[in-house]
Design a protein around this motif. Structure first.
Motif, short mmCIF file in Angstrom:
data_model
loop_
_atom_site.label_atom_id
_atom_site.label_comp_id
_atom_site.label_asym_id
_atom_site.label_seq_id
_atom_site.Cartn_x
_atom_site.Cartn_y
_atom_site.Cartn_z
N PHE A 306 -0.68 4.04 3.38
CA PHE A 306 -1.30 3.94 2.04
C PHE A 306 -1.65 5.33 1.49
O PHE A 306 -1.47 5.59 0.30
CB PHE A 306 -2.54 3.05 2.09
N MET A 307 -2.15 6.20 2.35
CA MET A 307 -2.49 7.55 1.89
C MET A 307 -1.25 8.30 1.44
O MET A 307 -1.28 9.04 0.46
CB MET A 307 -3.21 8.29 3.01
N PHE A 308 -0.14 8.09 2.12
CA PHE A 308 1.12 8.75 1.75
C PHE A 308 1.58 8.29 0.37
O PHE A 308 1.90 9.10 -0.50
CB PHE A 308 2.19 8.46 2.79
N PHE A 309 1.62 6.97 0.15
CA PHE A 309 2.12 6.44 -1.11
C PHE A 309 1.15 6.67 -2.27
O PHE A 309 1.57 6.72 -3.43
CB PHE A 309 2.43 4.95 -0.98
N LEU A 310 -0.14 6.84 -1.95
CA LEU A 310 -1.12 7.12 -2.99
C LEU A 310 -1.22 8.61 -3.29
O LEU A 310 -1.92 9.01 -4.23
CB LEU A 310 -2.50 6.59 -2.56
N GLY A 311 -0.53 9.42 -2.49
CA GLY A 311 -0.57 10.86 -2.71
C GLY A 311 -1.87 11.49 -2.30
O GLY A 311 -2.27 12.54 -2.85
N VAL A 312 -2.59 10.86 -1.35
CA VAL A 312 -3.84 11.42 -0.87
C VAL A 312 -3.55 12.47 0.16
O VAL A 312 -2.81 12.25 1.12
CB VAL A 312 -4.73 10.32 -0.24
N LYS A 313 -4.12 13.67 -0.02
CA LYS A 313 -3.85 14.77 0.91
C LYS A 313 -5.12 15.20 1.60
O LYS A 313 -6.21 15.01 1.10
CB LYS A 313 -3.26 15.97 0.13
#
Length: 313
Positions: A306-313
């Motif tokens: 989910f963090m990858f697809f949401l662009g959370v870094k």
């Protein structure tokens, strides 16, 4: 980021493993696990909830309305909907409540302060933990206790008078009235001096660790297993819940940053509460304990996705 997630769930896995080891070494039996849970549910957790709600800033409670609404949809809305759907399908209110809670109750109090603070920063993480704590303590826990009391009535097929008595008894439990009282005091403007907070934290801070240790014992005694029900619970919790809420937020054009905050928070694995309630009420303890373990282990992958697809870094 995977290292952050691993670091956050490591204490949970370690404490569960210690409980499992204690059970394997025959140091504690199933009865001991139930006594530990009784301690947590009757004293440690009510104290923790009461002190935590009194320590929460009233400003935090009344601000950030959009986050309140979206997290409420995920934690309260989904809990109520799933409880009704499971009840229709299973005709077992107690099991319906526990399965719904295992999906709609992320372990934010345990993991939120470490994971969310690193991902979103201190300010956002404090607000997220506070909001989820309010929904858990003020809505999910009291409502679950009341519904489980009603479920016992349903299983015993007792009359209306007995049902009312069971619900009245449930309302007398500290786990129900303590958070409600603390919330009312908070909104009324009552401020507990910081010097008195240890009255509640001294025993209250042991709630999480003792609960996880007890669940570890139960995992050994009940024999951990991966059933279709466990996989369904985990799939709905780790993927289904955050994905559905994300889809709704995207459909209505919610703020992108709010989408990141809400979806990642709801993707946190299931909390210990369903297992604690299952052990206390002797209802499908093995399923709830196994669900918590599998959900926690897989959360590194599912949260990372989910963090990858949401662009959370």
């Amino acid at each position: 980021m995977p290292l952050t997630l691993i670091t956050a769930i490591a204490p949970i896995i370690f404490t569960l493993a210690l409980g499992f080891l204690a059970g394997w070494r025959q140091q504690f039996k199933k009865h001991a696990s139930q006594l530990f849970i009784a301690l947590v549910m009757s004293y440690a957790l009510p104290l923790s909830l009461f002190g935590g709600l009194l320590a929460t800033s009233r400003q935090v409670i009344i601000q950030d309305l959009p986050l309140f609404l979206w997290l409420g949809l995920g934690m309260v809305g989904v809990f109520v909907i799933l409880t009704m759907l499971y009840q229709i399908r299973l005709h077992n209110l107690s099991l319906a409540v526990l399965r719904a809670l295992s999906v709609a109750c992320p372990s934010v109090p345990f993991m939120g302060t470490s994971v969310l603070a690193i991902i979103f920063g201190t300010t956002d993480s404090v607000i997220l933990v506070a909001i989820c704590g309010l929904y858990l303590n003020l809505v999910q826990v009291p409502l679950s206790v009341l519904l489980l009391a009603a479920g016992k009535k349903e299983a015993d097929q007792t009359g209306t008078k007995q049902a009312v008595q069971r619900l009245a008894t449930a309302f007398k439990k500290p786990l129900v009235w303590a958070p409600i009282l603390a919330f009312a005091l908070n909104l009324s403007g009552f401020k507990l001096p910081a010097v008195w907070l240890p009255l509640f934290s001294e025993l209250g801070q042991a709630a999480g660790g003792v609960a996880l240790f007890s669940i570890g014992i139960m995992l050994y005694v009940q024999h951990f297993s991966i059933s279709r029900a466990v996989l369904l619970n985990v799939g709905l919790k780790n993927i289904g819940l955050p994905l559905v809420v994300w889809a709704i937020m995207a459909a209505v054009g919610a703020n992108w940053h709010f989408q990141q905050l809400v979806v990642v928070t709801l993707a946190i694995p299931t909390a210990a509460m369903p297992s604690m309630l299952a052990i206390q009420n002797h209802v499908h303890e093995d399923e709830m304990a196994s669900t918590q373990l599998v959900s926690t282990l897989l959360s590194v992958l599912t949260m990372g996705m989910f963090m990858f697809f949401l662009g959370v870094k």
